[in-house]
Write a protein that holds these residues in place. Structure first.
Motif, PDB file in Angstrom:
ATOM      1  N   ALA A 114       0.819  -1.220   0.000  1.00 14.36           N
ATOM      2  CA  ALA A 114       0.000   0.000   0.000  1.00 14.36           C
ATOM      3  C   ALA A 114       0.848   1.264   0.000  1.00 14.36           C
ATOM      4  N   THR A 115       2.103   1.182   0.399  1.00 15.14           N
ATOM      5  CA  THR A 115       2.968   2.368   0.473  1.00 15.14           C
ATOM      6  C   THR A 115       3.812   2.566  -0.778  1.00 15.14           C
ATOM      7  N   VAL A 116       3.755   1.621  -1.723  1.00 19.50           N
ATOM      8  CA  VAL A 116       4.640   1.635  -2.894  1.00 19.50           C
ATOM      9  C   VAL A 116       3.854   1.992  -4.149  1.00 19.50           C
ATOM     10  N   ALA A 117       4.302   3.051  -4.852  1.00 17.95           N
ATOM     11  CA  ALA A 117       3.627   3.487  -6.073  1.00 17.95           C
ATOM     12  C   ALA A 117       4.326   2.988  -7.330  1.00 17.95           C
ATOM     13  N   GLY A 118       5.577   2.514  -7.210  1.00 16.32           N
ATOM     14  CA  GLY A 118       6.295   2.038  -8.382  1.00 16.32           C
ATOM     15  C   GLY A 118       7.603   1.377  -7.993  1.00 16.32           C
ATOM     16  N   VAL A 119       8.029   0.429  -8.828  1.00 14.74           N
ATOM     17  CA  VAL A 119       9.290  -0.293  -8.621  1.00 14.74           C
ATOM     18  C   VAL A 119      10.035  -0.302  -9.950  1.00 14.74           C
ATOM     19  N   PHE A 120      11.335  -0.015  -9.920  1.00 13.65           N
ATOM     20  CA  PHE A 120      12.116  -0.045 -11.148  1.00 13.65           C
ATOM     21  C   PHE A 120      13.597  -0.207 -10.797  1.00 13.65           C
ATOM     22  N   VAL A 121      14.408  -0.448 -11.819  1.00 11.84           N
ATOM     23  CA  VAL A 121      15.854  -0.528 -11.658  1.00 11.84           C
ATOM     24  C   VAL A 121      16.478   0.686 -12.316  1.00 11.84           C
ATOM     25  N   ASP A 122      17.308   1.397 -11.568  1.00 15.58           N
ATOM     26  CA  ASP A 122      17.976   2.594 -12.075  1.00 15.58           C
ATOM     27  C   ASP A 122      19.476   2.441 -11.864  1.00 15.58           C
ATOM     28  N   ASN A 123      20.214   2.252 -12.956  1.00 15.23           N
ATOM     29  CA  ASN A 123      21.670   2.144 -12.881  1.00 15.23           C
ATOM     30  C   ASN A 123      22.094   1.081 -11.872  1.00 15.23           C
ATOM     31  N   ASP A 132       4.044   9.266  -1.986  1.00 16.80           N
ATOM     32  CA  ASP A 132       4.224  10.709  -1.859  1.00 16.80           C
ATOM     33  C   ASP A 132       5.215  11.260  -2.878  1.00 16.80           C
ATOM     34  N   GLY A 133       5.723  10.414  -3.766  1.00 16.82           N
ATOM     35  CA  GLY A 133       6.683  10.853  -4.773  1.00 16.82           C
ATOM     36  C   GLY A 133       8.124  10.695  -4.360  1.00 16.82           C
ATOM     37  N   GLY A 134       8.377  10.387  -3.096  1.00 11.86           N
ATOM     38  CA  GLY A 134       9.735  10.158  -2.639  1.00 11.86           C
ATOM     39  C   GLY A 134      10.170   8.722  -2.863  1.00 11.86           C
ATOM     40  N   GLU A 135      11.396   8.415  -2.472  1.00  8.14           N
ATOM     41  CA  GLU A 135      11.920   7.057  -2.598  1.00  8.14           C
ATOM     42  C   GLU A 135      11.923   6.376  -1.239  1.00  8.14           C
ATOM     43  N   LEU A 136      11.321   5.211  -1.180  1.00 11.12           N
ATOM     44  CA  LEU A 136      11.342   4.426   0.049  1.00 11.12           C
ATOM     45  C   LEU A 136      12.670   3.688   0.196  1.00 11.12           C
ATOM     46  N   ALA A 137      13.238   3.240  -0.916  1.00  7.79           N
ATOM     47  CA  ALA A 137      14.492   2.487  -0.870  1.00  7.79           C
ATOM     48  C   ALA A 137      15.201   2.622  -2.213  1.00  7.79           C
ATOM     49  N   ARG A 138      16.519   2.606  -2.157  1.00  6.56           N
ATOM     50  CA  ARG A 138      17.370   2.565  -3.358  1.00  6.56           C
ATOM     51  C   ARG A 138      18.562   1.687  -2.986  1.00  6.56           C
ATOM     52  N   GLU A 139      18.506   0.419  -3.414  1.00  3.68           N
ATOM     53  CA  GLU A 139      19.514  -0.564  -3.037  1.00  3.68           C
ATOM     54  C   GLU A 139      20.274  -1.036  -4.280  1.00  3.68           C
ATOM     55  N   PRO A 158       3.434  -2.708  -9.113  1.00  6.18           N
ATOM     56  CA  PRO A 158       3.513  -1.789 -10.265  1.00  6.18           C
ATOM     57  C   PRO A 158       4.956  -1.608 -10.752  1.00  6.18           C
ATOM     58  N   TRP A 159       5.424  -2.533 -11.569  1.00  7.77           N
ATOM     59  CA  TRP A 159       6.778  -2.447 -12.112  1.00  7.77           C
ATOM     60  C   TRP A 159       6.811  -1.381 -13.210  1.00  7.77           C
ATOM     61  N   ARG A 160       7.852  -0.566 -13.216  1.00  2.00           N
ATOM     62  CA  ARG A 160       8.005   0.478 -14.220  1.00  2.00           C
ATOM     63  C   ARG A 160       9.317   0.255 -14.980  1.00  2.00           C
ATOM     64  N   GLU A 161       9.302   0.515 -16.259  1.00  2.00           N
ATOM     65  CA  GLU A 161      10.473   0.267 -17.083  1.00  2.00           C
ATOM     66  C   GLU A 161      11.604   1.238 -16.804  1.00  2.00           C
ATOM     67  N   GLN A 162      11.292   2.411 -16.288  1.00  2.00           N
ATOM     68  CA  GLN A 162      12.308   3.400 -15.944  1.00  2.00           C
ATOM     69  C   GLN A 162      11.738   4.356 -14.914  1.00  2.00           C
ATOM     70  N   ASP A 163      12.592   5.219 -14.405  1.00  2.00           N
ATOM     71  CA  ASP A 163      12.186   6.177 -13.391  1.00  2.00           C
ATOM     72  C   ASP A 163      11.195   7.175 -13.994  1.00  2.00           C
ATOM     73  N   PRO A 164       9.968   7.215 -13.508  1.00  2.00           N
ATOM     74  CA  PRO A 164       8.989   8.159 -14.068  1.00  2.00           C
ATOM     75  C   PRO A 164       9.334   9.616 -13.767  1.00  2.00           C
ATOM     76  N   HIS A 165      10.263   9.853 -12.833  1.00  2.00           N
ATOM     77  CA  HIS A 165      10.676  11.217 -12.478  1.00  2.00           C
ATOM     78  C   HIS A 165      12.017  11.592 -13.101  1.00  2.00           C
ATOM     79  N   ARG A 166      12.501  10.824 -14.056  1.00  2.00           N
ATOM     80  CA  ARG A 166      13.872  11.007 -14.553  1.00  2.00           C
ATOM     81  C   ARG A 166      14.122  12.404 -15.112  1.00  2.00           C
ATOM     82  N   GLU A 167      13.087  13.041 -15.671  1.00  2.00           N
ATOM     83  CA  GLU A 167      13.266  14.367 -16.257  1.00  2.00           C
ATOM     84  C   GLU A 167      13.271  15.474 -15.204  1.00  2.00           C
TER      85      GLU A 167
END
Length: 250
Positions: A114-123, A132-139, A158-167
Motif C-alpha cells: 500500500a505504500t509503494v507506487a512504483g518499482v524499477f531498476v535505475d543504474n 508521496d513521490g519520494g523514494e522508500l528504498a534505493r539498493e 507496479p513495475w516500471r520500465e524506468q524512473d517516471p521522475h527522470r526528467e
C-alpha cells in the motif's frame, strides 16, 4: 541470479553459484596468489618498491614447507574475509503480494504494498517509489533486472520500465536555488562523503535529505536531485493490464 518461489513468496538473490564463487573461489584464488608470491619472496624482499617487503623477507627465511604454508594461508584467509563481506552486502529481495522485504548489509527493510507506487531498476539500483513521490528504498546490486521484474509483476506490483521522475532531476551545484532549507548543507556533506567513498555516511545523508523532501541519485561522483513533488498515481494490475485508481473507479 536466482528467483525462487517459496510458498506465497518469491526470493531473488545471487543464488548458490554466487556463494560458491565467494566462499570457495576467493580463498582458492588467494591461496594460489600466495603460492606464486612465496615462490619469488626472496626476489621481492630485495626490491624496495615492493609493499610488505618485511613479510616477503620473513617468508624467504623460513624453510620451504613452512614458507608455503604461511604464504598461502594469509591470502586465503583474506579471501574468506572478502567472502564474508560479499555475503553480508549482497541484496536479497523477498516479494509477496502484500509486502516486500529487502535484506542488505546485515539490515532488513520491509515495505507494505500500500505504500509503494512504483518499482524499477535505475543504474543497477532497485528503487521503490513511495506514494508521496519520494523514494522508500534505493539498493544497489547486480541482481538480474528481468528476474526482479518477473518477481514483482508476478505478485501484482507496479513495475516500471524506468524512473517516471527522470526528467525532474537537476545536477547539484552549491548554492543552487530551489532546495528546501538545510538541504544544500546536507548535499555538501554528502559530496564530501562521496569523494571519500564513505558508504555508510552517504546512505545516512540520503535518508536525511529524504526527510526534507529531497530525492538524490548519483552518477559517479556527481549528485542529482529533485523534490518529492507530485505523488505518482497508484496502479493495480488487472487482466487488461495496469490501471490507475482513477481509471478503476470510473
Amino acid at each position: 541470479m536466482d528467483a525462487q518461489g517459496h510458498g506465497e513468496a518469491t526470493v531473488v538473490d545471487g543464488g548458490v553459484t554466487e556463494l560458491v564463487v565467494m566462499w570457495v573461489g576467493f580463498p582458492l584464488l588467494g591461496a594460489g596468489l600466495g603460492a606464486g608470491l612465496t615462490a619469488v619472496s626472496g626476489w621481492l624482499a630485495d626490491r624496495p618498491w615492493v609493499p610488505f617487503d618485511n613479510w616477503f623477507a620473513f617468508l624467504a627465511r623460513l624453510p620451504e614447507q613452512q614458507a608455503y604454508a604461511a604464504g598461502c594461508a594469509v591470502p586465503a584467509l583474506a579471501g574468506l574475509v572478502l567472502a564474508y563481506i560479499g555475503t553480508r552486502e549482497r541484496l536479497i529481495v523477498t516479494v509477496r503480494r502484500t509486502a516486500v522485504r529487502l535484506r542488505h548489509d546485515g539490515h532488513e527493510q520491509e515495505f507494505s504494498r500500500a505504500t509503494v507506487a512504483g518499482v524499477f531498476v535505475d543504474n543497477k539500483a532497485l528503487v521503490l517509489l513511495g506514494v508521496d513521490g519520494g523514494e522508500l528504498a534505493r539498493e544497489r546490486s547486480d541482481l538480474d533486472r528481468d528476474r526482479l521484474a518477473a518477481a514483482f509483476t508476478g505478485h501484482g506490483w507496479p513495475w516500471r520500465e524506468q524512473d517516471p521522475h527522470r526528467e525532474a532531476y537537476r545536477r547539484w551545484v552549491e548554492g543552487l536555488p530551489g532546495l528546501p532549507a538545510g538541504a544544500d548543507a546536507l548535499l555538501r556533506a554528502r559530496q564530501r562523503a562521496l569523494d571519500a567513498d564513505r558508504g555508510g555516511e552517504i546512505r545516512e545523508l540520503r535518508a536525511e535529505l529524504g526527510r526534507l523532501g529531497v530525492v538524490v541519485r548519483d552518477e559517479g561522483k556527481r549528485q542529482y536531485w529533485r523534490t518529492a513533488g507530485e505523488p505518482l498515481r497508484r496502479e493495480e494490475r488487472t487482466d487488461a493490464g495496469w490501471v490507475t485508481d482513477e481509471e478503476r473507479d470510473r
